[in-house]
Design an enzyme around this catalytic site. Structure first.
Site, PDB file in Angstrom:
ATOM      1  N   ALA A 140      27.909  -6.888  -8.297  1.00 32.31           N
ATOM      2  CA  ALA A 140      27.908  -5.924  -9.418  1.00 32.31           C
ATOM      3  C   ALA A 140      29.189  -5.990 -10.244  1.00 32.31           C
ATOM      4  CB  ALA A 140      27.694  -4.516  -8.884  1.00 32.31           C
ATOM      5  N   ARG A 184      16.809 -10.028 -15.652  1.00 30.55           N
ATOM      6  CA  ARG A 184      16.670  -8.689 -15.073  1.00 30.55           C
ATOM      7  C   ARG A 184      17.077  -7.630 -16.110  1.00 30.55           C
ATOM      8  NH1 ARG A 184      19.607  -8.681  -9.483  1.00 30.55           N
ATOM      9  NH2 ARG A 184      18.518  -6.671  -9.372  1.00 30.55           N
ATOM     10  N   PRO A 222      30.469  -6.918  -3.591  1.00 24.83           N
ATOM     11  CA  PRO A 222      29.924  -5.716  -2.965  1.00 24.83           C
ATOM     12  C   PRO A 222      28.420  -5.784  -2.690  1.00 24.83           C
ATOM     13  CG  PRO A 222      30.452  -5.320  -5.263  1.00 24.83           C
ATOM     14  CD  PRO A 222      31.048  -6.648  -4.912  1.00 24.83           C
ATOM     15  N   ASN A 223      28.070  -5.201  -1.562  1.00 25.64           N
ATOM     16  CA  ASN A 223      26.673  -5.045  -1.106  1.00 25.64           C
ATOM     17  C   ASN A 223      26.058  -6.338  -0.582  1.00 25.64           C
ATOM     18  OD1 ASN A 223      26.461  -2.203  -1.848  1.00 25.64           O
ATOM     19  ND2 ASN A 223      26.539  -2.918  -3.962  1.00 25.64           N
ATOM     20  N   ASN A 267      30.447 -15.046  -5.784  1.00 24.16           N
ATOM     21  CA  ASN A 267      29.363 -14.185  -6.238  1.00 24.16           C
ATOM     22  C   ASN A 267      29.993 -12.795  -6.381  1.00 24.16           C
ATOM     23  OD1 ASN A 267      27.220 -12.563  -6.741  1.00 24.16           O
ATOM     24  ND2 ASN A 267      25.899 -13.388  -5.120  1.00 24.16           N
ATOM     25  N   ARG A 297      18.588  -5.829   2.042  1.00 26.74           N
ATOM     26  CA  ARG A 297      18.783  -5.241   0.718  1.00 26.74           C
ATOM     27  C   ARG A 297      17.785  -5.819  -0.288  1.00 26.74           C
ATOM     28  NH1 ARG A 297      23.468  -7.078  -3.493  1.00 26.74           N
ATOM     29  NH2 ARG A 297      23.003  -5.499  -5.061  1.00 26.74           N
ATOM     30  N   GLU A 313      30.764 -19.482 -10.582  1.00 26.89           N
ATOM     31  CA  GLU A 313      30.116 -18.183 -10.359  1.00 26.89           C
ATOM     32  C   GLU A 313      28.664 -18.415  -9.933  1.00 26.89           C
ATOM     33  OE1 GLU A 313      30.170 -15.777 -13.922  1.00 26.89           O
ATOM     34  OE2 GLU A 313      28.501 -14.550 -13.198  1.00 26.89           O
ATOM     35  N   HIS A 342      24.857 -16.541  -8.448  1.00 29.75           N
ATOM     36  CA  HIS A 342      24.043 -15.354  -8.207  1.00 29.75           C
ATOM     37  C   HIS A 342      22.744 -15.777  -7.545  1.00 29.75           C
ATOM     38  CE1 HIS A 342      26.706 -12.895 -10.598  1.00 29.75           C
ATOM     39  NE2 HIS A 342      26.748 -13.894 -11.464  1.00 29.75           N
ATOM     40  N   TYR A 349      16.471 -10.356  -3.507  1.00 25.57           N
ATOM     41  CA  TYR A 349      17.542 -11.179  -2.945  1.00 25.57           C
ATOM     42  C   TYR A 349      17.114 -12.028  -1.753  1.00 25.57           C
ATOM     43  CZ  TYR A 349      20.338  -8.187  -5.947  1.00 25.57           C
ATOM     44  OH  TYR A 349      20.844  -7.529  -7.046  1.00 25.57           O
TER      45      TYR A 349
HETATM   46  C1  DQA Z   1      23.861 -10.574  -7.782  1.00 22.37           C
HETATM   47  C2  DQA Z   1      23.340  -9.995  -9.107  1.00 22.37           C
HETATM   48  C3  DQA Z   1      24.087  -8.747  -9.510  1.00 22.37           C
HETATM   49  O1  DQA Z   1      23.593  -8.228 -10.732  1.00 22.37           O
HETATM   50  C4  DQA Z   1      23.955  -7.679  -8.451  1.00 22.37           C
HETATM   51  O2  DQA Z   1      24.732  -6.553  -8.775  1.00 22.37           O
HETATM   52  C5  DQA Z   1      24.275  -8.186  -7.083  1.00 22.37           C
HETATM   53  C6  DQA Z   1      23.841  -9.521  -6.687  1.00 22.37           C
HETATM   54  C7  DQA Z   1      23.023 -11.763  -7.297  1.00 22.37           C
HETATM   55  O3  DQA Z   1      23.526 -12.496  -6.449  1.00 22.37           O
HETATM   56  O4  DQA Z   1      21.888 -11.947  -7.736  1.00 22.37           O
HETATM   57  O5  DQA Z   1      24.811  -7.453  -6.247  1.00 22.37           O
HETATM   58  O6  DQA Z   1      25.196 -11.016  -7.986  1.00 22.37           O
END
Ligand code: DQA
Length: 146
Positions: free
Chosen positions: A76, A106, A9-10, A73, A17, A97, A99, A22
């Site tokens: 959240a 963080r 998501p997002n 990825n 964003r 996985e 990120h 990011y």
């Molecule tokens: C993320 C890190 C997560 O904590 C966050 O909710 C994201 C992006 C990253 O790629 O750094 O949406 O997965």
């Protein structure tokens, strides 16, 4: 070899964003970089993004029959989703996985990943390189098992 790349998501909002966290690359640019690495390695890649937990789970299930591994990825959902973790365990494919940000530096709630214990490994904190390093590591891992 076929690898499924899953963005949670997002991540469709990458580029605009929270660019301080990011970066400014868009999801299309991330996907283009992954596609060209896949070409270089001779891997077929399927790219998928959803904001919906159920769609992410369905994509993991569908990889069971068609893919050799998953780069994910979970965004959240990393920190909340027992259901995505169970999907990863259920399909039994190697999963890496990734990120963009360093989830360990963080907020405290981001340091916990439900996915990491069932993944081959995690790459976190290197922006686009997290995806590219994770993709290469997954490729090497799958190749060893073939
Ligand atoms: C993320 C890190 C997560 O904590 C966050 O909710 C994201 C992006 C990253 O790629 O750094 O949406 O997965």
């Amino acid at each position: 070899m076929r690898i499924l790349v899953v963005h949670g998501p997002n991540l469709n909002l990458l580029g605009t964003r929270e660019p301080g966290i990011y970066g400014t690359l868009t999801l299309s640019e991330v996907n283009r970089a992954l596609s060209s690495l896949a070409d270089e390695l001779g891997v077929d890649v399927t790219l998928f993004q959803s904001n919906s937990e159920s769609a992410l789970i369905d994509s993991i299930h569908s990889a069971a029959a068609s893919c050799d591994g998953i780069l994910i990825n979970p965004a959240a959902y990393t920190h909340t989703s027992v259901a995505i973790r169970d999907a990863v365990s259920a399909v039994g494919l190697p999963v890496v996985e990734v990120h963009l940000s360093n989830i360990h530096s963080r907020e405290k709630f981001r340091a916990r990943s439900f996915i990491a214990p069932v993944a081959v490994g995690q790459v976190s904190g290197f922006g686009l390189d997290s995806y590219l390093l994770g993709f290469r590591a997954l490729f090497n891992h799958i190749k060893k098992g073939l």
